[in-house]
Design a protein around this motif. Structure first.
Motif, mmCIF file in Angstrom:
data_model
loop_
_atom_site.group_PDB
_atom_site.id
_atom_site.type_symbol
_atom_site.label_atom_id
_atom_site.label_comp_id
_atom_site.label_asym_id
_atom_site.label_seq_id
_atom_site.Cartn_x
_atom_site.Cartn_y
_atom_site.Cartn_z
ATOM 1 N N VAL A 81 0.862 -1.109 0.132
ATOM 2 C CA VAL A 81 -0.139 -0.024 0.172
ATOM 3 C C VAL A 81 0.954 1.126 -0.051
ATOM 4 N N THR A 82 2.068 1.060 0.657
ATOM 5 C CA THR A 82 2.760 2.307 0.770
ATOM 6 C C THR A 82 3.550 2.578 -0.564
ATOM 7 N N GLN A 85 0.659 4.156 -3.036
ATOM 8 C CA GLN A 85 0.714 5.569 -2.565
ATOM 9 C C GLN A 85 1.529 6.350 -3.364
ATOM 10 N N LEU A 86 3.071 5.777 -2.939
ATOM 11 C CA LEU A 86 4.086 6.638 -3.424
ATOM 12 C C LEU A 86 4.227 6.742 -4.930
ATOM 13 N N GLU A 87 3.705 5.830 -5.615
ATOM 14 C CA GLU A 87 3.778 5.940 -6.862
ATOM 15 C C GLU A 87 2.905 7.163 -7.519
ATOM 16 N N ALA A 88 1.733 7.079 -6.639
ATOM 17 C CA ALA A 88 0.655 8.259 -7.139
ATOM 18 C C ALA A 88 0.889 9.429 -6.804
ATOM 19 N N MET A 89 1.829 9.516 -5.859
ATOM 20 C CA MET A 89 1.973 10.849 -5.112
ATOM 21 C C MET A 89 3.238 11.638 -5.873
ATOM 22 N N ASP A 90 3.038 13.100 -5.880
ATOM 23 C CA ASP A 90 3.814 14.033 -6.675
ATOM 24 C C ASP A 90 4.802 14.595 -5.637
ATOM 25 N N PRO A 91 6.330 14.304 -5.605
ATOM 26 C CA PRO A 91 6.937 15.073 -4.381
ATOM 27 C C PRO A 91 6.940 16.457 -4.573
ATOM 28 N N ALA A 92 6.789 17.113 -5.538
ATOM 29 C CA ALA A 92 6.431 18.503 -5.591
ATOM 30 C C ALA A 92 5.513 18.945 -4.629
ATOM 31 N N VAL A 93 4.323 18.305 -4.526
ATOM 32 C CA VAL A 93 3.043 18.652 -3.895
ATOM 33 C C VAL A 93 3.281 18.187 -2.337
ATOM 34 N N TYR A 94 3.816 16.720 -2.269
ATOM 35 C CA TYR A 94 4.020 16.161 -0.953
ATOM 36 C C TYR A 94 5.573 15.670 -0.951
ATOM 37 N N PRO A 95 6.523 16.614 -0.486
ATOM 38 C CA PRO A 95 7.932 16.384 -0.484
ATOM 39 C C PRO A 95 8.364 15.622 0.736
ATOM 40 N N ASN A 96 7.612 15.645 1.747
ATOM 41 C CA ASN A 96 8.040 14.769 2.834
ATOM 42 C C ASN A 96 7.341 13.416 3.393
ATOM 43 N N VAL A 97 7.865 12.351 3.558
ATOM 44 C CA VAL A 97 7.363 11.241 3.841
ATOM 45 C C VAL A 97 7.808 10.472 5.091
ATOM 46 N N GLY A 102 7.490 -1.124 9.470
ATOM 47 C CA GLY A 102 6.689 -2.098 8.965
ATOM 48 C C GLY A 102 6.271 -1.775 7.734
ATOM 49 N N THR A 103 6.189 -0.215 7.282
ATOM 50 C CA THR A 103 5.483 -0.116 6.117
ATOM 51 C C THR A 103 6.258 -0.032 4.836
ATOM 52 N N TYR A 104 7.458 -0.428 4.916
ATOM 53 C CA TYR A 104 8.436 -0.276 3.661
ATOM 54 C C TYR A 104 9.503 -1.493 3.684
ATOM 55 N N ASN A 105 10.274 -1.406 2.825
ATOM 56 C CA ASN A 105 11.472 -2.485 2.493
ATOM 57 C C ASN A 105 12.362 -1.375 1.814
ATOM 58 N N GLU A 106 13.597 -2.052 1.462
ATOM 59 C CA GLU A 106 14.696 -1.145 1.126
ATOM 60 C C GLU A 106 14.241 -0.763 -0.397
ATOM 61 N N ASP A 107 13.549 -1.551 -1.281
ATOM 62 C CA ASP A 107 13.092 -1.058 -2.481
ATOM 63 C C ASP A 107 12.175 -0.003 -2.437
ATOM 64 N N ILE A 108 11.492 0.125 -1.492
ATOM 65 C CA ILE A 108 10.397 1.312 -1.533
ATOM 66 C C ILE A 108 10.831 2.401 -1.155
ATOM 67 N N VAL A 109 12.122 2.402 -0.384
ATOM 68 C CA VAL A 109 12.908 3.668 0.193
ATOM 69 C C VAL A 109 13.557 4.044 -1.051
ATOM 70 N N ALA A 110 14.191 3.075 -1.631
ATOM 71 C CA ALA A 110 15.001 3.562 -2.731
ATOM 72 C C ALA A 110 13.995 4.204 -3.747
ATOM 73 N N PHE A 111 12.947 3.693 -4.207
ATOM 74 C CA PHE A 111 11.985 4.317 -5.001
ATOM 75 C C PHE A 111 11.720 5.467 -4.662
ATOM 76 N N ALA A 112 11.160 5.871 -3.461
ATOM 77 C CA ALA A 112 11.013 7.053 -2.803
ATOM 78 C C ALA A 112 12.028 8.012 -2.956
ATOM 79 N N GLU A 113 13.073 7.732 -2.729
ATOM 80 C CA GLU A 113 14.207 8.648 -2.663
ATOM 81 C C GLU A 113 14.579 9.072 -4.275
ATOM 82 N N ALA A 114 14.602 8.157 -5.039
ATOM 83 C CA ALA A 114 14.752 8.473 -6.354
ATOM 84 C C ALA A 114 13.752 9.130 -7.260
ATOM 85 N N LYS A 115 12.563 9.134 -6.810
ATOM 86 C CA LYS A 115 11.413 9.862 -6.999
ATOM 87 C C LYS A 115 11.517 11.414 -6.528
#
Length: 134
Positions: A81-82, A85-97, A102-115
């Motif tokens: 679910v995390t 949501q991150l795939e749908a969110m725009d970091p220009a609108v929601y920059p801080n997460v 328990g809500t993430y794994n390293e791939d999710i963190v890497a994706f979010a930071e790369a985005k």
């Protein structure tokens, strides 16, 4: 920026959305929501399964349904679910997460930071952070 610096920066932001809040007061998502409120944060619960929380406060179906854009989006949901949501969110609108344990794994963190999101993770719980007096 190290995790501690990011935690302090986000804790200074006063408008938060918490994704995954339920009306069940035994659930950590509910406790995080109330801890933020108790510490003076303007906090919006998000969960499409509920229209209201146990205290009658409205529960919103999505970030887009909120009356205001939050400064920080806190995740209290399973990793798939995390990611969705991150795939749908725009970091220009929601920059801080803030990714609760328990809500993430390293791939999710890497994706979010790369985005382009600023991401707090590494076992950091906003509720514990605030209760420890940061």
């Amino acid at each position: 920026m190290d995790n501690e610096t990011k935690m302090k920066k986000m804790a200074d932001l006063k408008v938060w959305a918490v994704i995954g809040v339920t009306p069940n007061t035994d659930k950590i998502s509910n406790q995080i929501y109330h801890t933020l409120l108790d510490h003076g944060y303007e906090t919006y619960p998000i969960n499409p399964k509920y229209e209201a929380l146990e205290n009658g406060e409205p529960c919103y179906a999505s970030l887009e349904a909120l009356p205001k854009v939050p400064d920080c989006v806190d995740f209290v949901v399973p990793p798939p679910v995390t990611l969705k949501q991150l795939e749908a969110m725009d970091p220009a609108v929601y920059p801080n997460v803030w990714l609760q344990p328990g809500t993430y794994n390293e791939d999710i963190v890497a994706f979010a930071e790369a985005k382009g999101f600023t991401v707090v993770h590494e076992g950091a719980c906003i509720m514990a952070y605030l209760r420890l007096g940061h």
